[in-house]
Design a protein around this motif. Structure first.
Motif, PDB file in Angstrom:
ATOM      1  N   THR A   1       0.474  -0.949   0.131  1.00 27.68           N
ATOM      2  CA  THR A   1       0.103  -0.237   0.245  1.00 27.68           C
ATOM      3  C   THR A   1       1.253   1.136  -0.600  1.00 27.68           C
ATOM      4  O   THR A   1       1.844   1.348   0.527  1.00 27.68           O
ATOM      5  CB  THR A   1      -1.147   0.175   1.472  1.00 27.68           C
ATOM      6  OG1 THR A   1      -2.218  -0.748   1.300  1.00 27.68           O
ATOM      7  CG2 THR A   1      -1.895   1.033   1.006  1.00 27.68           C
TER       8      THR A   1
ATOM      9  N   ILE B   1      -3.606   3.673  -1.866  1.00 28.37           N
ATOM     10  CA  ILE B   1      -4.137   2.546  -2.587  1.00 28.37           C
ATOM     11  C   ILE B   1      -3.312   1.499  -2.217  1.00 28.37           C
ATOM     12  O   ILE B   1      -1.727   1.772  -2.222  1.00 28.37           O
ATOM     13  CB  ILE B   1      -3.605   3.959  -3.677  1.00 28.37           C
ATOM     14  CG1 ILE B   1      -4.322   2.727  -5.539  1.00 28.37           C
ATOM     15  CG2 ILE B   1      -2.039   3.977  -4.079  1.00 28.37           C
ATOM     16  CD1 ILE B   1      -3.707   3.398  -6.607  1.00 28.37           C
ATOM     17  N   THR B   2      -4.276   0.656  -3.190  1.00 28.98           N
ATOM     18  CA  THR B   2      -3.199  -1.311  -2.404  1.00 28.98           C
ATOM     19  C   THR B   2      -2.784  -1.005  -4.233  1.00 28.98           C
ATOM     20  O   THR B   2      -2.400  -0.062  -4.862  1.00 28.98           O
ATOM     21  CB  THR B   2      -3.524  -2.118  -2.367  1.00 28.98           C
ATOM     22  OG1 THR B   2      -5.083  -2.207  -3.262  1.00 28.98           O
ATOM     23  CG2 THR B   2      -4.818  -1.616  -1.624  1.00 28.98           C
TER      24      THR B   2
ATOM     25  N   GLY C   1      -3.066  -2.950  -6.045  1.00 23.76           N
ATOM     26  CA  GLY C   1      -4.222  -3.613  -6.587  1.00 23.76           C
ATOM     27  C   GLY C   1      -4.639  -2.690  -7.773  1.00 23.76           C
ATOM     28  O   GLY C   1      -5.794  -2.669  -7.740  1.00 23.76           O
ATOM     29  N   SER C   2      -4.741  -1.331  -6.907  1.00 22.48           N
ATOM     30  CA  SER C   2      -5.117  -0.060  -6.862  1.00 22.48           C
ATOM     31  C   SER C   2      -6.705   0.310  -6.786  1.00 22.48           C
ATOM     32  O   SER C   2      -7.319   1.101  -7.130  1.00 22.48           O
ATOM     33  CB  SER C   2      -5.646   0.095  -8.752  1.00 22.48           C
ATOM     34  OG  SER C   2      -3.895   0.029  -9.250  1.00 22.48           O
ATOM     35  N   SER C   3      -6.438  -0.414  -5.500  1.00 24.23           N
ATOM     36  CA  SER C   3      -8.426  -0.308  -4.885  1.00 24.23           C
ATOM     37  C   SER C   3      -7.698   0.606  -4.106  1.00 24.23           C
ATOM     38  O   SER C   3      -6.334   1.324  -3.031  1.00 24.23           O
ATOM     39  CB  SER C   3      -8.675  -1.238  -3.510  1.00 24.23           C
ATOM     40  OG  SER C   3      -9.244  -2.396  -4.639  1.00 24.23           O
ATOM     41  N   THR C   4      -8.497   2.181  -3.666  1.00 25.98           N
ATOM     42  CA  THR C   4      -8.294   2.944  -3.125  1.00 25.98           C
ATOM     43  C   THR C   4      -9.132   3.300  -1.884  1.00 25.98           C
ATOM     44  O   THR C   4     -10.700   2.872  -1.634  1.00 25.98           O
ATOM     45  CB  THR C   4      -8.880   4.259  -4.635  1.00 25.98           C
ATOM     46  OG1 THR C   4     -10.099   4.200  -4.766  1.00 25.98           O
ATOM     47  CG2 THR C   4      -7.454   4.163  -5.522  1.00 25.98           C
ATOM     48  N   ASN C   5      -9.115   4.089  -1.200  1.00 21.85           N
ATOM     49  CA  ASN C   5      -9.400   4.881   0.450  1.00 21.85           C
ATOM     50  C   ASN C   5      -9.053   6.120   0.189  1.00 21.85           C
ATOM     51  O   ASN C   5      -8.149   6.587  -0.027  1.00 21.85           O
ATOM     52  CB  ASN C   5      -8.979   3.864   1.449  1.00 21.85           C
ATOM     53  CG  ASN C   5      -9.328   4.386   2.789  1.00 21.85           C
ATOM     54  OD1 ASN C   5     -10.817   4.510   2.602  1.00 21.85           O
ATOM     55  ND2 ASN C   5      -8.915   4.609   3.523  1.00 21.85           N
ATOM     56  N   TYR C   6     -10.013   7.239   0.913  1.00 22.18           N
ATOM     57  CA  TYR C   6     -10.183   8.575   0.487  1.00 22.18           C
ATOM     58  C   TYR C   6     -10.957   8.478   2.001  1.00 22.18           C
ATOM     59  O   TYR C   6     -11.753   7.910   2.837  1.00 22.18           O
ATOM     60  CB  TYR C   6     -10.893   9.477  -0.371  1.00 22.18           C
ATOM     61  CG  TYR C   6     -10.227   9.575  -1.661  1.00 22.18           C
ATOM     62  CD1 TYR C   6     -10.855   8.209  -2.323  1.00 22.18           C
ATOM     63  CD2 TYR C   6      -9.146   9.836  -2.276  1.00 22.18           C
ATOM     64  CE1 TYR C   6      -9.934   7.705  -3.757  1.00 22.18           C
ATOM     65  CE2 TYR C   6      -9.005   9.489  -3.548  1.00 22.18           C
ATOM     66  CZ  TYR C   6      -9.107   8.991  -4.304  1.00 22.18           C
ATOM     67  OH  TYR C   6      -8.562   8.545  -5.207  1.00 22.18           O
TER      68      TYR C   6
ATOM     69  N   LYS D   1     -13.002  13.407  -0.040  1.00 24.13           N
ATOM     70  CA  LYS D   1     -13.619  12.406  -1.160  1.00 24.13           C
ATOM     71  C   LYS D   1     -14.336  12.984  -2.523  1.00 24.13           C
ATOM     72  O   LYS D   1     -15.405  14.183  -2.551  1.00 24.13           O
ATOM     73  CB  LYS D   1     -14.773  11.488  -0.512  1.00 24.13           C
ATOM     74  CG  LYS D   1     -14.238  10.387  -0.493  1.00 24.13           C
ATOM     75  CD  LYS D   1     -15.441   9.827   0.713  1.00 24.13           C
ATOM     76  CE  LYS D   1     -14.938   8.451   1.444  1.00 24.13           C
ATOM     77  NZ  LYS D   1     -16.161   7.799   1.841  1.00 24.13           N
TER      78      LYS D   1
ATOM     79  N   THR E   1      -7.546  12.933  -6.134  1.00 25.20           N
ATOM     80  CA  THR E   1      -6.933  10.989  -6.914  1.00 25.20           C
ATOM     81  C   THR E   1      -6.125  11.136  -6.311  1.00 25.20           C
ATOM     82  O   THR E   1      -5.332  12.046  -7.073  1.00 25.20           O
ATOM     83  CB  THR E   1      -7.760  11.769  -7.924  1.00 25.20           C
ATOM     84  OG1 THR E   1      -9.160  11.660  -8.428  1.00 25.20           O
ATOM     85  CG2 THR E   1      -7.901  10.273  -8.550  1.00 25.20           C
TER      86      THR E   1
ATOM     87  N   SER F   1      -3.201   8.378  -7.019  1.00 25.95           N
ATOM     88  CA  SER F   1      -2.762   7.121  -8.162  1.00 25.95           C
ATOM     89  C   SER F   1      -1.333   6.750  -8.294  1.00 25.95           C
ATOM     90  O   SER F   1      -0.256   7.395  -7.607  1.00 25.95           O
ATOM     91  CB  SER F   1      -2.787   7.992  -9.885  1.00 25.95           C
ATOM     92  OG  SER F   1      -1.805   8.753 -10.250  1.00 25.95           O
TER      93      SER F   1
END
Length: 119
Positions: A33, A51-52, A54-59, A64, A68, A70
């Motif tokens: 992460t 962002i993990t 695997g591109s999972s995100t948390n804000y 929000k 963004t 990336s």
């Protein structure tokens, strides 16, 4: 040895945009992460976005729809695009990454970059 080097902070007017970038270097096997934290004067450091691999995100709720996150796994970089900035976004922003090396794994931090939102 691992280094996280941030860039992109500065002074911007309310409603403006900034893009922060962070590059990781060193004897890295894998970066798990990655994230951005911030710390305003007199306040605790808080998670802004993560962002993990695997591109999972948390804000954070406060960003929000405006920020963004990336990453580029090939380049070991993470970026934070910040739009519609508010004075309350003023803080030192820190890059964070959970990194696996040959001999250990752990959390690493950048040196911080100042973001000031003011007219």
């Amino acid at each position: 040895q691992v280094q996280l080097v941030e860039s992109g902070g500065g002074l911007v007017q309310p409603g403006g945009s900034l893009r922060l970038s962070c590059a990781a270097s060193g004897s890295i096997i894998r970066i798990n992460t990655m994230g951005w934290y911030r710390q305003a004067p007199g306040k605790e450091r808080e998670l802004v976005a993560a962002i993990t691999s695997g591109s999972s995100t948390n804000y954070a709720d406060s960003v929000k729809g405006r920020f963004t996150i990336s990453r580029d796994n090939a380049k070991n970089t993470v970026s934070l695009q910040m739009n519609s900035l508010k004075p309350e976004d003023t803080a030192v922003y820190y890059c964070n990454a959970h990194i696996t090396l040959w001999t250990k794994a752990g959390d690493y931090w950048g040196q911080g970059t100042q973001v000031t939102v003011s007219s």
